[in-house]
Design a protein around this motif. Sequence first.
Motif, mmCIF file in Angstrom:
data_model
loop_
_atom_site.group_PDB
_atom_site.id
_atom_site.type_symbol
_atom_site.label_atom_id
_atom_site.label_comp_id
_atom_site.label_asym_id
_atom_site.label_seq_id
_atom_site.Cartn_x
_atom_site.Cartn_y
_atom_site.Cartn_z
ATOM 1 N N UNK A 20 0.837 -1.216 0.000
ATOM 2 C CA UNK A 20 0.000 0.000 0.000
ATOM 3 C C UNK A 20 0.867 1.261 0.000
ATOM 4 N N UNK A 21 2.012 1.196 0.705
ATOM 5 C CA UNK A 21 2.898 2.366 0.755
ATOM 6 C C UNK A 21 3.432 2.697 -0.646
ATOM 7 N N UNK A 22 3.889 1.663 -1.363
ATOM 8 C CA UNK A 22 4.400 1.896 -2.721
ATOM 9 C C UNK A 22 3.298 2.453 -3.613
ATOM 10 N N UNK A 23 2.089 1.914 -3.430
ATOM 11 C CA UNK A 23 0.965 2.351 -4.253
ATOM 12 C C UNK A 23 0.645 3.832 -4.020
ATOM 13 N N UNK A 90 7.214 0.427 -14.336
ATOM 14 C CA UNK A 90 7.617 -0.781 -15.057
ATOM 15 C C UNK A 90 7.027 -2.006 -14.349
ATOM 16 N N UNK A 91 7.045 -1.969 -13.019
ATOM 17 C CA UNK A 91 6.476 -3.061 -12.213
ATOM 18 C C UNK A 91 4.965 -3.201 -12.503
ATOM 19 N N UNK A 92 4.293 -2.054 -12.575
ATOM 20 C CA UNK A 92 2.860 -2.064 -12.892
ATOM 21 C C UNK A 92 2.620 -2.681 -14.270
ATOM 22 N N UNK A 93 3.482 -2.311 -15.235
ATOM 23 C CA UNK A 93 3.295 -2.824 -16.594
ATOM 24 C C UNK A 93 3.522 -4.332 -16.644
ATOM 25 N N UNK A 110 9.057 -5.408 -5.415
ATOM 26 C CA UNK A 110 9.044 -4.105 -4.741
ATOM 27 C C UNK A 110 10.425 -3.730 -4.250
ATOM 28 N N UNK A 111 11.118 -4.700 -3.649
ATOM 29 C CA UNK A 111 12.480 -4.432 -3.152
ATOM 30 C C UNK A 111 13.418 -4.152 -4.331
ATOM 31 N N UNK A 112 13.290 -4.968 -5.396
ATOM 32 C CA UNK A 112 14.145 -4.763 -6.576
ATOM 33 C C UNK A 112 13.883 -3.371 -7.164
#
Length: 137
Positions: A20-23, A90-93, A110-112
């Motif tokens: 949620x934080x990343x989002x 890029x992660x979302x894609x 997420x960590x990467x």
Amino acid sequence: MKINRPLSPHLTIYKPQLTSTFSIFHRISGAFLATMVLFSIFSFKIGDLSLTFYHFYQYFFLLTFYLNWVIISLVNFTLLALCYHMSNGVRHLLWDSGLFLELSKVYTSGIIMLFCAAFLALFNIIRQHWSNGQIPY
Ligand code: HEM
């Protein structure tokens, strides 16, 4: 009117998760970047609007001459937001393509992503350092 009844639980009762934080930061960085794009267009175009208005030039001259550090900090902060937003984008894609959707992989990616964002940001800071204090863009 004071109603004496318990309020329904809200966001504050949840422990923040990485996901949620990343989002949230993806949205914040996106909104910030959009603001900066508009601000840049405005700054480039203001000369067209004010060819005969000396004070605009005086204002920008003072800003760039005396408050150079404000502009450099803003550019660096925008770059930081872009590094994060782009890496997470890029992660979302990848998710949109059906990849890395398992919970464990969501955390690993997420960590990467954070490392990639940090690398990009660091790369840009070093690049700026080597450019003799000038913004190399
Ligand atoms: C100046 C450049 C950019 C601006 C102003 C911008 C702005 C935004 C905004 C406002 C959102 C919506 C966020 C939300 O409502 O949660 C968004 C989402 C998104 N951005 Fe960007 N963005 C930029 C660059 C990029 C780049 C370089 C990528 C590269 C991968 C990217 C990938 C994405 C993706 C995939 C989403 C959708 C996320 C989702 O599915 O929720 N963006 N962007």
